[in-house]
Design a protein around this motif. Structure first.
Motif, mmCIF file in Angstrom:
data_model
loop_
_atom_site.group_PDB
_atom_site.id
_atom_site.type_symbol
_atom_site.label_atom_id
_atom_site.label_comp_id
_atom_site.label_asym_id
_atom_site.label_seq_id
_atom_site.Cartn_x
_atom_site.Cartn_y
_atom_site.Cartn_z
ATOM 1 N N LYS A 40 0.817 -1.211 0.000
ATOM 2 C CA LYS A 40 0.000 0.000 0.000
ATOM 3 C C LYS A 40 0.855 1.268 0.000
ATOM 4 O O LYS A 40 0.558 2.225 -0.708
ATOM 5 N N THR A 41 1.940 1.244 0.786
ATOM 6 C CA THR A 41 2.819 2.413 0.818
ATOM 7 C C THR A 41 3.499 2.608 -0.531
ATOM 8 O O THR A 41 3.655 3.733 -1.006
ATOM 9 N N THR A 42 3.874 1.500 -1.169
ATOM 10 C CA THR A 42 4.511 1.599 -2.487
ATOM 11 C C THR A 42 3.555 2.209 -3.505
ATOM 12 O O THR A 42 3.958 3.007 -4.339
ATOM 13 N N VAL A 43 2.287 1.847 -3.425
ATOM 14 C CA VAL A 43 1.306 2.448 -4.335
ATOM 15 C C VAL A 43 1.300 3.969 -4.133
ATOM 16 O O VAL A 43 1.413 4.738 -5.086
ATOM 17 N N GLY A 44 1.232 4.394 -2.859
ATOM 18 C CA GLY A 44 1.204 5.823 -2.563
ATOM 19 C C GLY A 44 2.426 6.537 -3.116
ATOM 20 O O GLY A 44 2.324 7.589 -3.736
ATOM 21 N N ARG A 45 3.567 5.932 -2.930
ATOM 22 C CA ARG A 45 4.798 6.586 -3.377
ATOM 23 C C ARG A 45 4.934 6.555 -4.893
ATOM 24 O O ARG A 45 5.520 7.447 -5.480
ATOM 25 N N THR A 46 4.416 5.510 -5.509
ATOM 26 C CA THR A 46 4.495 5.452 -6.966
ATOM 27 C C THR A 46 3.551 6.479 -7.579
ATOM 28 O O THR A 46 3.877 7.113 -8.585
#
Lengths: 333, 342, 329
Positions: free
Chosen positions: C55-61
């Motif tokens: 989920k954090t990776t989605v936000g950062r991407t």
């Protein structure tokens, strides 16, 4: 673990080959021609050429290097085309036409001195630095801590050559703890341990001082840092005694990084040894290479000592990595 | 009737450059075998320090501790606050154990989990190293680590967060202690793993008839496992009682405000959260009067300026229900509407 | 595309290569592996899942802190997935991020004023009435004293620091805010303050939020729609009420049942679905459905074939071969 060590061994062997070739290449680039240096006053181009052939410098660098590597394992015959052929057995590091000796013999001659100096200094600084650091950490803010802090300041601010001169001045010349005539005499540590100590204690201490000070500071801060870790609190919550906590839990974690640095510092000690050997009149590897560079430009000796020095660094690196992997399970992969 | 652990007027303070930090102030509570006491509070409320004092984990040279904490052992009661350090040490891991929030940093990274459990075991048991490892394997099996025999020689970093907390529990319980203090044991874990760990603690508690003190900030976790609750604020207990009393007939404005400020998964709608205004107090130089007064919405309901000038005592408002508030039971229940018959 | 959507993710992937010296032994971590969802204008979409779900990776991407491995990120009608850093700079003023740890994300050597002003300087913006006035207005908007403009981050409490982070994010009048665990580092009594502030700002400024969090209670409260992720993939997407009242994916159901409810009587009656085992390694995900190793309803098909997300009703999308039945509640 075994796989890791094998892999590291392989890398080390490759690295040593690359290092040795680099050394040959660098000395080939240096615009000094040993063949001309050993040529007498009535030098002719033919003579130089003959010398070059005799020294084995008339082939490409790659060929020179390859012959050297072969010599390491098989021994080698030198002086081709000269008056006599000389054979140096394996491991052959070359032949010094200056001193008419196999380089391996010369190195074997001086190596014990250097080894005594470096190992002595290493043991001294590690034991003093670590125990003083642990003591300072345990008595944080108390007298022992402050006293060790003074030691750290003195040790880190005195350069080795000053310490060396001071030691010679006071201990040898003023207090006569060592007979100045015996200074630098090689004594076998097994047959004459007292004599060995007399020769080597003060040079070792000189060399060790700065390192011991740094290690005291490093150990102190490491022990303090580890002491505040959660897992030390866990150890206490288990009911372990403070003694066990310090010896098993704190020191294991605090000393692991010290192993790394100590190994590399030990390897780097050869540089410092040149100065110390000079001050105390010890004939070790440092003095040998210094003389070979400055006085005689004895290329085989220069190449061999450089190679021994760098092999030392590379192998210590290997030992450090393996030791660290042994100490810290997280590194093993 | 005496309970297994009885803490009386326990105060813990740390002298600092900025002044004396009164981390835990005149705290009293008790917990019996087989029961769970939850100590709830936010960071800096002092919920951990009194328990660290019971375990003897504060540095006595730099901490001021007063009061008493009696462990009523079969032989004779021991006050772990006044007992010699060595005596308390011999109780740690044997009679009382503690587990911590972050199971990664709480396990030594350089030793195998089996080694660490065996070490705790061999402190109080005769036996070879092999016996220790055998016992460690049994414990790992007990706390639900799959193929325990293969994993006993693994290192902490080879386990997941939840598994590491299981290892911590195995280590804490290896000598069958009577008291387990769990300091935010699931805060660092994911919610599905949290429910696994809470269930495990409850099962083991039942099996070994242990007293459990659960330190947490999560009222949901409290509702799930506690028998009794202490609510802490600013280093003091502001309310303490049985669980249903706290949740349904709370007598302290902080407890009710806290319950109302948290969103719940079972209540829908875009209602606005009832936030508590202001900040938690600093533990250095607490204000005169009630520590919650600056944030309390009912201050005006108490006559005079009593809330800001006088610190209320912890008084028994109903049977076994203590709260630190000047408001009467009727007043607070009519103000908060919290008087639910269970 | 739907012009009502401020953000649309299509087949978003982000893979990381980790470890391995000399180019050997590298493992590919599929942190985000084909994610599709949208965020409508003025909408709050909650992105939930356990640690390691991506989920954090989605936000950062989405913020282009990471470059996506594949897929597109359509922000205000434009695919930004392949834009360069320089091209992104202009767009970035319209999308801002709030971080979990308010202390780590604020430079301790700069005053609050300098921290917020940096946004104006970087984007060469001169607000009407001057920067100082603009900063003071922002501080007031997030409930801080405008006179504290010259204070340093350490002089504020955790909740106040998060307000500073929010003020900084708002400085450029963004349309979308990606909030990465914005309240999880805060004390319980402070969380509600910040959640309410985010609510108020949304109403006032018409913001859209992508709210990344692991705390389902907070997500339930703040979101209009919720996306549930597991091991880099979307399990279920639904409007909040639909998802919480009528979870169809076994994972969502287990996740919800694990959240403790601060109500002892309900807790005593509740039946928990206790998932066995741990999250599989993202470097070596299970074949078929990624949840199959922990699912209590697993069947052969789940292991052989990965379910694709299917829209089962206008406001409910699901990736499961054998979903839970609709409950009556």
């Amino acid at each position: 673990m075994l796989k890791y060590v094998t892999r590291r061994l392989l890398y080390t062997a490759i690295l040593l080959l690359i290092v040795s070739f680099t050394i040959f290449y660098i000395f080939d680039l240096i615009p000094v021609d040993p063949a001309r240096l050993i040529c007498s006053k009535q030098c002719t181009p033919d003579l130089v050429e003959a010398n070059r052939h005799r020294l084995g410098l008339d082939v490409s660098v790659l060929e020179q290097w390859w012959r050297f590597i072969q010599g390491l394992f098989q021994g080698r015959t030198y002086g081709e085309g000269g008056v006599e052929d000389i054979y140096c057995g394996a491991p052959s590091f070359g032949y010094s036409f200056n001193r008419h000796e196999c380089v391996s013999t010369i190195i074997a001659d001086v190596f014990p001195t250097t080894l005594s100096l470096t190992i002595g200094a290493f043991v001294l600084w590690l034991s003093v630095g670590v125990s003083l650091g642990v003591l300072a950490a345990r008595k944080k803010g108390k007298f022992a801590d402050r006293a060790s802090n003074v030691f750290v300041l003195v040790g880190t601010s005195l350069p080795t050559f000053i310490t060396g001169i001071l030691v010679v001045l006071f201990i040898v010349l003023k207090f006569h703890l060592v007979n100045p005539l015996e200074l630098g005499d090689w004594k076998n540590p097994i047959t004459d341990p007292i004599g060995w100590l007399r020769t080597f204690f003060f040079p070792c201490a000189t060399l060790a001082l700065a390192y011991a000070a740094t290690y005291t500071r490093f150990t102190r801060s490491n022990v303090l840092e580890i002491s505040s870790e959660d897992y030390i609190r866990t150890a206490r919550a288990k009911g372990l005694s403070e003694k066990v906590i310090l010896r098993k839990h704190t020191l294991r974690a605090a000393l692991a990084p010290i192993v790394t640095i100590a190994g590399l510092d030990f390897a780097g000690l050869l540089g410092g040894a040149i100065i110390t050997e000079g001050i105390f009149g010890l004939s070790g590897l440092g003095k040998l290479s210094l003389k070979a560079v400055l006085e005689t430009y004895d290329l085989p000796i220069i190449v061999a000592t450089t190679l021994v020095g760098s092999a030392f660094v590379v192998i210590m690196n290997l030992i450090v990595d393996v030791a660290y992997a042994y100490l810290d399970p997280r590194v093993r992969t | 009737m005496t309970k297994f652990l009885e803490v009386k007027n326990l105060s813990v303070s740390f002298p600092t450059e900025d002044g004396l930090v009164k981390a835990s102030n005149d705290v009293s509570y008790s917990v019996d075998l087989g029961k769970t006491l939850a100590i709830v509070g936010e960071s800096g409320s002092g919920k951990s320090v009194s328990n660290l004092a019971i375990m003897g984990l504060h540095n006595r040279a730099t901490t001021q501790i007063s009061g008493s904490a009696f462990l009523n052992l079969d032989e004779s009661p021991i006050d772990v606050i006044s007992a010699p350090e060595e005596t308390v040490r011999r109780l740690r891991g044997k009679v009382m154990s503690m587990i911590f929030q972050d199971p990664m940093s709480a396990l030594h990274p350089y030793f195998s989990v089996g080694n660490q459990i065996a070490e705790a075991w061999s402190l109080y048991n005769e036996g070879s190293k092999r016996d220790g490892m055998k016992r460690a394997t049994e414990m790992l099996d007990l706390v639900g680590i799959p193929s325990a025999a293969d994993r006993v020689k693994d290192f902490p970093h080879q386990f997941s967060g939840g598994m590491r907390q299981r290892v911590m529990i195995a280590m804490a319980l290896v000598n069958n202690p009577k008291l387990l203090i769990a300091d935010e044991p699931t805060t660092a874990l994911d919610v599905t793993v949290q429910s696994q760990i809470l269930k495990l603690i409850q099962e083991i508690q039942k099996e070994f008839n242990m007293a459990v003190i659960l330190i947490t900030h999560d009222l949901g976790v409290v509702a799930e496992v506690a028998d009794n609750v202490c609510v802490m604020y600013g280093g003091k207990i502001v309310e303490t009682s049985a669980i249903d009393e706290i949740f349904y007939r709370s007598q302290h404005p902080y407890t009710t405000a806290l319950l109302e400020s948290i969103p719940r998964v079972d209540q829908f709608g875009s209602h606005r959260l009832k936030a508590i205004s202001g900040q938690p107090p600093s533990l250095i130089g607490l204000p005169k009067g009630c520590s919650f007064a600056p944030r309390c919405q009912f201050v005006s309901h108490v006559s005079g300026n009593r809330c800001t000038t006088e610190d209320p005592e912890l008084t028994e408002k109903a049977k076994d229900h203590f709260a630190r508030c000047f408001l009467s039971t009727e007043q607070i229940h009519s103000l908060t509407g919290r008087n639910v018959k269970a | 595309m739907n012009s009502e959507n401020i953000l649309e993710l299509r087949g978003l992937q982000k893979h990381f290569k980790v470890g391995g010296a000399f180019g050997r032994g590298k493992t590919l971590i599929k942190a985000v592996d084909g994610v599709d969802f949208t965020v409508g204008r003025g909408e709050t979409v909650g992105l939930v899942g356990e640690s390691g779900c991506g989920k954090t990776t989605v936000g950062r991407t989405v913020m282009k802190i990471y470059d996506p491995t594949a897929g597109s990120i359509i922000f205000e009608g434009e695919d930004i997935s392949k834009l360069s850093r320089r091209e992104m700079k202009v767009r970035r003023s319209k999308m801002q991020m709030i971080f979990q740890d308010p202390y780590a994300s604020l430079n301790p050597r700069h005053t609050v004023g300098t921290i917020i002003e940096a946004a104006f300087i970087i984007h060469k913006i001169e607000p009407t009435g001057g920067r100082v006035k603009a900063i003071q207005e922002l501080l007031e908007m997030v409930g801080l004293n405008p006179e504290h403009i010259n204070r340093f981050p350490h002089e504020f409490s955790g909740g106040q620091r998060q307000r500073i982070g929010i003020a900084r994010a708002l400085a450029l009048k963004p349309h979308l805010i990606v909030a990465d665990e914005p309240v999880s580092a805060l004390d319980v009594s402070i969380q509600a303050q910040v959640v309410n502030l985010l609510d108020d700002l949304q109403k006032e400024l018409g913001l859209s939020y992508l709210f990344v969090a692991h705390d389902l209670s907070v997500v339930q409260h703040i979101s209009d729609r919720v996306v549930v992720m597991y091991l880099g993939k979307v399990m279920e997407i639904a409007t909040t009420i639909e998802l919480f009242a009528n979870p169809r994916h076994p994972y969502t159901k287990a996740l919800l049942s694990a959240v403790p409810i601060p109500d002892p009587i309900i807790e005593r009656k509740r039946e928990r679905i206790i998932l066995t085992g741990d999250l599989p390694s993202p470097a070596n995900p299970p074949t078929g459905c990624v949840f199959s190793t922990r699912c209590w309803k697993v069947q052969d098909r789940c292991i052989s074939e990965a379910p694709v997300p299917i829209q089962i009703s206008p406001n409910h999308t699901l990736a499961c071969h054998f979903p839970e039945g609709t409950s009556n509640s």
